[in-house]
Design a protein around this motif. Sequence first.
Motif, mmCIF file in Angstrom:
data_model
loop_
_atom_site.group_PDB
_atom_site.id
_atom_site.type_symbol
_atom_site.label_atom_id
_atom_site.label_comp_id
_atom_site.label_asym_id
_atom_site.label_seq_id
_atom_site.Cartn_x
_atom_site.Cartn_y
_atom_site.Cartn_z
ATOM 1 N N SER A 50 11.880 -1.188 -8.592
ATOM 2 C CA SER A 50 11.345 -2.536 -8.835
ATOM 3 C C SER A 50 12.300 -3.648 -8.378
ATOM 4 C CB SER A 50 11.029 -2.719 -10.321
ATOM 5 O OG SER A 50 12.203 -2.515 -11.094
ATOM 6 N N ALA A 51 13.520 -3.282 -8.039
ATOM 7 C CA ALA A 51 14.499 -4.291 -7.623
ATOM 8 C C ALA A 51 14.327 -4.719 -6.167
ATOM 9 C CB ALA A 51 15.914 -3.758 -7.831
ATOM 10 N N ILE A 52 13.594 -3.920 -5.404
ATOM 11 C CA ILE A 52 13.412 -4.257 -3.982
ATOM 12 C C ILE A 52 11.944 -4.537 -3.663
ATOM 13 C CG2 ILE A 52 15.407 -2.858 -3.285
ATOM 14 C CD1 ILE A 52 13.219 -0.882 -2.108
ATOM 15 N N SER A 53 11.704 -5.250 -2.562
ATOM 16 C CA SER A 53 10.318 -5.510 -2.163
ATOM 17 C C SER A 53 10.065 -5.247 -0.673
ATOM 18 C CB SER A 53 9.929 -6.955 -2.499
ATOM 19 O OG SER A 53 10.821 -7.874 -1.904
ATOM 20 N N ALA A 96 3.996 9.141 2.811
ATOM 21 C CA ALA A 96 4.927 8.436 1.922
ATOM 22 C C ALA A 96 5.073 6.972 2.342
ATOM 23 C CB ALA A 96 6.287 9.126 1.925
ATOM 24 N N MET A 97 5.082 6.713 3.649
ATOM 25 C CA MET A 97 5.166 5.336 4.151
ATOM 26 C C MET A 97 3.881 4.573 3.841
ATOM 27 S SD MET A 97 7.066 6.075 7.810
ATOM 28 C CE MET A 97 7.252 4.343 8.300
ATOM 29 N N ARG A 98 2.758 5.257 4.003
ATOM 30 C CA ARG A 98 1.449 4.660 3.734
ATOM 31 C C ARG A 98 1.306 4.266 2.268
ATOM 32 N NH1 ARG A 98 -2.922 6.905 1.496
ATOM 33 N NH2 ARG A 98 -2.090 9.022 1.544
ATOM 34 N N SER A 99 1.748 5.147 1.377
ATOM 35 C CA SER A 99 1.560 4.895 -0.058
ATOM 36 C C SER A 99 2.740 4.161 -0.695
ATOM 37 C CB SER A 99 1.315 6.218 -0.786
ATOM 38 O OG SER A 99 2.411 7.094 -0.607
ATOM 39 N N CYS A 100 3.816 3.943 0.059
ATOM 40 C CA CYS A 100 4.974 3.198 -0.458
ATOM 41 C C CYS A 100 4.528 1.801 -0.884
ATOM 42 C CB CYS A 100 6.049 3.108 0.625
ATOM 43 S SG CYS A 100 7.556 2.257 0.091
ATOM 44 N N LYS A 101 4.954 1.380 -2.076
ATOM 45 C CA LYS A 101 4.523 0.071 -2.592
ATOM 46 C C LYS A 101 5.217 -1.089 -1.886
ATOM 47 C CE LYS A 101 4.001 2.224 -7.131
ATOM 48 N NZ LYS A 101 4.719 2.433 -8.401
ATOM 49 N N LYS A 102 6.240 -0.783 -1.106
ATOM 50 C CA LYS A 102 6.997 -1.831 -0.415
ATOM 51 C C LYS A 102 6.539 -1.976 1.036
ATOM 52 C CE LYS A 102 9.268 -1.229 -4.208
ATOM 53 N NZ LYS A 102 8.991 -2.039 -5.393
ATOM 54 N N VAL A 103 6.611 -3.184 1.538
ATOM 55 C CA VAL A 103 6.331 -3.422 2.957
ATOM 56 C C VAL A 103 7.466 -2.785 3.766
ATOM 57 C CG1 VAL A 103 6.145 -5.187 4.769
ATOM 58 C CG2 VAL A 103 5.042 -5.542 2.546
ATOM 59 N N ILE A 104 7.097 -2.030 4.817
ATOM 60 C CA ILE A 104 8.086 -1.356 5.656
ATOM 61 C C ILE A 104 8.142 -2.024 7.028
ATOM 62 C CG2 ILE A 104 8.783 0.818 6.742
ATOM 63 C CD1 ILE A 104 7.223 2.254 4.457
ATOM 64 N N VAL A 105 9.325 -2.495 7.375
ATOM 65 C CA VAL A 105 9.533 -3.167 8.670
ATOM 66 C C VAL A 105 10.367 -2.240 9.560
ATOM 67 C CG1 VAL A 105 10.467 -5.203 9.836
ATOM 68 C CG2 VAL A 105 9.461 -5.424 7.539
ATOM 69 N N ALA A 209 6.645 -10.107 -5.049
ATOM 70 C CA ALA A 209 6.627 -8.663 -4.788
ATOM 71 C C ALA A 209 5.285 -8.035 -5.161
ATOM 72 C CB ALA A 209 7.755 -7.983 -5.564
ATOM 73 N N GLU A 210 4.684 -8.549 -6.237
ATOM 74 C CA GLU A 210 3.389 -8.011 -6.666
ATOM 75 C C GLU A 210 2.302 -8.330 -5.642
ATOM 76 O OE1 GLU A 210 0.486 -8.081 -10.606
ATOM 77 O OE2 GLU A 210 2.313 -9.288 -10.593
ATOM 78 N N ALA A 211 2.373 -9.541 -5.071
ATOM 79 C CA ALA A 211 1.402 -9.934 -4.050
ATOM 80 C C ALA A 211 1.567 -9.065 -2.799
ATOM 81 C CB ALA A 211 1.576 -11.407 -3.688
ATOM 82 N N LEU A 212 2.825 -8.799 -2.414
ATOM 83 C CA LEU A 212 3.083 -7.939 -1.251
ATOM 84 C C LEU A 212 2.524 -6.533 -1.483
ATOM 85 C CD1 LEU A 212 6.786 -8.883 -0.352
ATOM 86 C CD2 LEU A 212 4.753 -9.396 1.020
ATOM 87 N N TRP A 215 -1.254 -6.609 -1.340
ATOM 88 C CA TRP A 215 -1.723 -6.846 0.028
ATOM 89 C C TRP A 215 -1.541 -5.599 0.888
ATOM 90 C CZ3 TRP A 215 -5.246 -9.026 2.419
ATOM 91 C CH2 TRP A 215 -5.215 -9.264 3.796
ATOM 92 N N LYS A 216 -0.443 -4.881 0.657
ATOM 93 C CA LYS A 216 -0.229 -3.642 1.428
ATOM 94 C C LYS A 216 -1.342 -2.637 1.146
ATOM 95 C CE LYS A 216 2.774 0.129 2.664
ATOM 96 N NZ LYS A 216 4.113 0.574 3.055
ATOM 97 N N LYS A 217 -1.781 -2.550 -0.101
ATOM 98 C CA LYS A 217 -2.895 -1.645 -0.437
ATOM 99 C C LYS A 217 -4.122 -1.973 0.400
ATOM 100 C CE LYS A 217 -1.741 -1.088 -5.341
ATOM 101 N NZ LYS A 217 -2.192 -1.502 -6.684
ATOM 102 N N VAL A 218 -4.392 -3.259 0.567
ATOM 103 C CA VAL A 218 -5.556 -3.697 1.351
ATOM 104 C C VAL A 218 -5.371 -3.338 2.829
ATOM 105 C CG1 VAL A 218 -6.853 -5.714 2.141
ATOM 106 C CG2 VAL A 218 -6.170 -5.536 -0.256
#
Length: 255
Positions: A50-53, A96-105, A209-212, A215-218
């Motif tokens: 939860s510390a990272i986004s 794992a990348m697809r379901s990761c809750k964080k945006v991956i750059v 972070a919650e919005a990100l 939005w990633k889920k979408v």
Amino acid sequence: MPTSRANGSLYTKIDGKIATVEFGHPASNSFVAELLDRLTAEFNTLSDNSAISVVVLKSEGDRAFCAGASFDELMAVSNLEEGKVFFSGFANVINAMRSCKKVIVGRVQGKTVGGGVGLASACDYVFASEDASIRLSELTIGIAPLVIEPAVERKIGTAAISELSLSPSEWKNAYWAQEKGLYSKVFDSMKALDKELEFFVEKLSAYNAEALEEWKKVLWKDTAHWDTLLIDRAAITGRLVLSEFTRNALSKFKK
């Protein structure tokens, strides 16, 4: 210094809300099974942090981004189960990348082949250098890019993946990849790329972070079935890699 470890290396550095994951392998940053498993576990761990986004994915060195599957491990596959397990490694990383809750750059500094193209496609946003040409070379060794196809097709479309995969010995340059939607931005120097990447992820990590996460889920909607689809594709690829065509092709490449 690039790693000399036969099983590759994986390092994660966390700075504020940004985690940078760096993988490496002495054979042009190719993937052995152990490295694929470690990368999958790392994305799953970061997803729940939860510390990272934002996660930045990069590879070692200043040459190839990723040469795809390890030739040595492809050569070592001796039965259907081993083949399925090895190619499931790529399936698991993409999922794992697809379901990761964080945006991956993604940071793609050089040429990328096969599974490496799948890895870039599973990123949510990609910074690439002019040197970041791509190739899907699977048909040249008697297999096909079955496991990574859903991720690549999602980014560049059916026509572009047909063009890319059916000319497996032809490199497509970074601007082609950008035009088709795989790369978000292309830079003529790594200095310019890294400067812009740093600015971009700092800005991105400051957003809610919650919005990100929502939005990633979408952005990845209608892909939940990949959990089984990619594993099924891994089993088919595992069968193909045992073919006489592939055994001969790999032997020639090895020589």
